[in-house]
Design an enzyme around this catalytic site. Structure first.
Site, PDB file in Angstrom:
ATOM      1  N   ASP A  28       8.181  -4.796  -3.991  1.00  0.00           N
ATOM      2  CA  ASP A  28       7.603  -5.836  -3.382  1.00  0.00           C
ATOM      3  C   ASP A  28       7.396  -6.669  -4.707  1.00  0.00           C
ATOM      4  O   ASP A  28       8.226  -7.054  -5.526  1.00  0.00           O
ATOM      5  CB  ASP A  28       5.795  -4.647  -4.235  1.00  0.00           C
ATOM      6  CG  ASP A  28       4.801  -5.832  -3.894  1.00  0.00           C
ATOM      7  OD1 ASP A  28       4.775  -6.553  -2.386  1.00  0.00           O
ATOM      8  OD2 ASP A  28       3.590  -5.441  -4.165  1.00  0.00           O
ATOM      9  N   ASP A  48       6.795  -8.822   2.530  1.00  0.00           N
ATOM     10  CA  ASP A  48       8.056  -8.640   1.299  1.00  0.00           C
ATOM     11  C   ASP A  48       7.574  -8.057   0.923  1.00  0.00           C
ATOM     12  O   ASP A  48       7.823  -7.622  -0.741  1.00  0.00           O
ATOM     13  CB  ASP A  48       6.804 -10.052   0.250  1.00  0.00           C
ATOM     14  CG  ASP A  48       5.318  -9.826  -0.043  1.00  0.00           C
ATOM     15  OD1 ASP A  48       5.019  -9.067   1.008  1.00  0.00           O
ATOM     16  OD2 ASP A  48       4.594 -10.497  -1.430  1.00  0.00           O
ATOM     17  N   GLU A  49       7.434  -6.849   1.622  1.00  0.00           N
ATOM     18  CA  GLU A  49       7.230  -5.172   1.148  1.00  0.00           C
ATOM     19  C   GLU A  49       7.751  -4.122   1.775  1.00  0.00           C
ATOM     20  O   GLU A  49       7.878  -4.550   3.484  1.00  0.00           O
ATOM     21  CB  GLU A  49       5.451  -5.069   1.226  1.00  0.00           C
ATOM     22  CG  GLU A  49       5.056  -3.796  -0.047  1.00  0.00           C
ATOM     23  CD  GLU A  49       3.424  -4.280   0.451  1.00  0.00           C
ATOM     24  OE1 GLU A  49       3.516  -2.699   0.394  1.00  0.00           O
ATOM     25  OE2 GLU A  49       2.587  -4.571   0.216  1.00  0.00           O
TER      26      GLU A  49
END
Lengths: 427, 372
Positions: free
Chosen positions: A42, A135-136
């Site tokens: 993350d 983003d994860e």
């Protein structure tokens, strides 16, 4: 106890406080360090980190990325968080907490570009990358030791270091034996963290944590569980699995497994998309049905383009509204002829909107989503009476081509243009 | 108001009237039925503001008057009273209640004033004619299944009733379609129907008419205005709003050049479709029809559960073709056909197919194929 230096990424086996090689204090120690291979990665305050990277003068200033004066905080940097600002907080509240914060309008295209770069780096580590958002992602590194010549822990530490040096944003790593524990781990040591939850310690570790940290257990479920005297994950683990199943059905079984730290869901790169949606928060509340309809058209176009790009269509349309006093209303229409066309999505959503927009109620947010997805080949086949649909499809395909070539603003529908124009007039 | 009626007569009439009343209402009086006693009759009336049903029955009126009481409750009470009982209904002016007495039973119901009861003011009915009950029933029964439930195209949520000239004779036609199938049923137009406007009768009215037409006697009186239709079915008068919309030009949809003719035994075909469709999933109930020389192979393939095929002998000598249909739709149409043999006229796997009885030309069905 096996240890790993997060700066030079060398493994060590002693208990020295600093790395024997580079003298860094960032040592990671865990008895199962070499044996765990499922990770949750993350990025830290992603949008804000990207903005700080691009403008180093912001480095030590509170930065909020979000939609204008109105709207909500999409992300805020860790400096801003010290003022009590949180993501999803209304902007006016955030600015009341920290009037000096620099507010940046989100540049989704830029973030998507950076996100893709990072995802590319993840995919170099293992084919089993399951993106959760921009983003994860979950990574399954099982069986990659030989290929990398290093354990997953080392590979992940190197990855975090590389993202920092090459991309310029920091990531937090959670390493464990399954998705659920990995996800919890990645949150433990944020930002720039690396946390490990071992198989043997899982149950004890989870025991005193509130049930709310389990994904899918929101305020409503939490309250329901609390009524039954269940507050911590340990409370669940102590109950008989049959009892849980009887009381909460399928959900109960899931809770029972997670509470014991068991999660058999595999990390799968091509997890099914369930719905595609888009929403917008207005600069100023809108009550005028005509303007709401225009906003809805712009969103419908966005959703339709995304559907077509994913080669999907859907038979269910959901309208989401948030009133000026922050009440959310969702209205859905299902069983529609499967569609991937903005005109169709808009028509269904507009009908739902007509029942809500009375010209008096003021709304701060509108959104539209399509679900009950199926392959794009089932889209917009028309029927005995529906001969328009083929033409509409051609129009939208032509719009796609134009926008693909000249950008999103190259061509606009009249209604959307009007809405934009009136927005600009009002400043 | 004070009136005494025979239980069986009251039950029958309430049975007709109470169905109109929605189970849940935001306007309290719409849950009620209007009772009006005058001149040796009791008149019952119920409405949902789109549809209104009135029925008159003979009664001993001691004191004329009117009131409204919850329709479903009244119906349930009368239903549970013993057969052959006399029922007396009496309002007690001041307290706003009505007392129901029968044998040793006594009920008191809250009333709402009759003056508040909405009236579906019909206005002037420009066209008046009568249709034989059996013909009306046929028109409705055979077209009803194709009515659309999709709200987006609200103008398809009913039966399109209109007259049309066919080779010099005027026909009364009922058409319904949901875009996937279309039913067109016709009968000779009665004298007064000539020149009537085309009207769309909404689904709820259609299904009530079908239930009431049983006890309508020989003929059904029909009156039309621009926005309403009124039918007199024996002792029952049904008034309904019409759907305010334009029914699409359905003629355009009926294929005329389909040259591949298939003749099947209707019962055998329906049974075979029903059997093979056992395999299909809920969503894609497609059955594939492979037509070759004098034989038809029906097949269903469901990747989740398995497959089924059945071969039947048919009358077919055009070029081989494979075409898919929704099994449910095929069965619906087969159920409406009257003759022992059904005729399909096909063009190609992507175009609508025409289905008819082998003899009577009174009904015609169009079915959109599915991709298989």
């Amino acid at each position: 106890m096996p240890a790993l230096c997060r700066d030079c990424c060398t493994e060590a086996a002693d208990d020295a406080a600093r790395c024997p090689h580079c003298r860094s204090p960032r040592m990671l120690r865990h008895p199962e360090l070499g044996a765990l291979s499922v990770a949750h990665l993350d990025c830290d305050a992603f949008y804000a980190s990207v903005e700080k990277r691009d403008d180093p003068s912001l480095a030590d200033k509170p930065v909020i990325v979000g939609g204008g004066r109105r709207g909500v905080v999409a992300t805020c940097c860790y400096v801003a968080r010290t003022y009590g600002i949180r993501s999803a907080m209304p902007m006016f509240k955030a600015l009341a907490l920290c009037p000096d914060a620099t507010v940046i309008r989100p540049d989704m295209e830029k973030y998507a570009r950076v996100g893709r770069e990072i995802r590319g780096m993840m995919e170099a580590l293992t084919p089993l990358v399951e993106p959760v958002s921009i983003d994860e992602a979950y990574l399954d590194l099982t069986g990659t030791e030989r290929a990398h010549g290093a354990s997953p822990a080392v590979v992940l530490a190197r990855f975090a270091r590389e993202v920092e040096s090459r991309v310029g944003v920091s990531v937090s790593v959670g390493l464990s034996c399954n998705r659920f524990l990995a996800k919890i781990a990645s949150d433990l040591d944020k930002p720039r963290g690396f946390a490990v939850i071992g198989r043997t310690e899982a149950a004890t570790f989870l025991g005193d944590k509130p049930v709310g940290i389990i994904p899918g257990v929101g305020p409503v479920a939490r309250e329901k569980l609390a009524k039954d005297g269940i507050r911590t994950i340990g409370d669940i683990a102590r109950l008989d699995i049959k009892d849980l199943a009887r009381r909460y059905g399928e959900d109960g079984l899931r809770l029972a497994r997670l509470a014991r730290g068991e999660d058999t869901r595999p990390v799968s790169p091509d997890r099914e998309t369930k719905s595609i949606s888009s929403e917008t928060t207005f600069e100023a509340d809108i009550s005028d049905p005509e303007r709401l309809t225009a906003e809805l058209l712009a969103l419908s176009e966005k959703v339709a383009r995304r559907l077509r790009r994913a080669e999907l269509c859907g038979a269910s349309v959901t309208l989401k509204l948030k009133t000026a006093d922050f009440r959310t209303r969702t209205r859905a229409r299902s069983g529609l002829p499967p569609t991937g066309l903005a005109a169709r999505i808009h028509a269904a959503a507009r009908e739902l909107l007509a029942k809500e927009a009375d010209g008096i109620t003021r709304f701060r947010l509108i959104g539209v989503g399509v679900s009950d997805l199926r392959p794009g080949t089932e889209a917009d086949r028309g029927d005995l009476l529906d001969t328009e649909v083929a033409r509409t499809a051609e129009v939208e395909k032509a719009l796609d081509r134009l926008r693909g070539k000249f950008g999103n603003a190259a061509v606009l529908r009249g209604t959307v243009f009007d809405a934009l124009a009136s927005k600009n007039r009002k400043g | 108001m004070k009136v005494t009626v025979e239980r069986a007569a009251l039950l029958k009439s309430l049975g007709h009237v109470h169905r109109v009343v929605e189970r849940r209402n935001t306007i309290p009086i719409l849950s009620n039925a209007l009772l009006r006693a005058e001149g040796g009759t009791l008149r019952l009336k119920a409405t949902d503001l789109d549809l209104e049903v009135t029925e008159t029955l003979g009664a001993d009126v001691d004191q004329a008057g009117a009131t409204t009481v919850p329709a479903h409750t009244l119906y349930d009470i009368v239903r549970k009273l013993p057969d052959g009982a006399q029922v007396s209904l009496e309002t007690t002016g001041e307290t706003g209640t009505m007392t129901i007495r029968s044998g040793r039973s006594r009920f008191t119901l809250q009333t709402l004033p009759d003056t508040d009861f909405p009236d579906l003011a019909a206005g002037e009915m420009a066209h008046v004619f009568a249709v034989p009950a059996a013909e009306l029933r046929r028109l409705i029964e055979k077209a009803q299944f194709a009515i659309s439930t999709e709200e987006t195209r609200y103008y398809l949520n009913g039966i399109y009733l209109h007259t049309i000239d066919v080779n010099g004779a005027t026909k009364l036609r009922a058409v319904a379609t949901d875009g996937h199938r279309l039913a067109r049923v016709e009968t000779d137009a009665p004298a007064g129907a000539v020149g009537m406007p085309g009207v769309i009768v909404p689904r709820k009215a259609v299904s009530e008419i079908l239930k009431l037409v049983e006890s309508a006697g020989e003929e059904v009186g029909i009156e039309l205005s621009a926005s309403k239709v009124r039918l007199t079915l024996g002792p029952v008068v049904l008034t309904s709003k019409l759907i305010d919309g334009t029914f699409p030009d359905y003629q355009r949809v009926i294929p005329t050049g389909n040259d591949k003719q298939l003749v099947v035994d209707r019962a055998e075909f329906a049974a075979a479709v029903d059997r093979v469709s056992t395999i299909s999933s809920e969503r894609g109930r497609a059955v594939k029809l492979a037509l070759g020389d004098r034989r038809l192979v029906l097949s269903v393939t469901n990747p989740d559960s398995g497959s089924a095929t059945e071969e039947i002998e048919v009358d077919y000598d055009a070029s081989p073709i494979e075409i898919g249909f929704n099994a449910r739709y095929l069965l619906d149409i087969a159920a409406q056909l009257d003759n022992d043999t059904a005729v399909f006229r096909l063009a190609d796997p992507g175009s609508p197919t025409l289905i008819q009885d082998s003899e009577s030309a009174g009904a015609l069905y169009v079915l959109m194929p599915m991709r298989v």
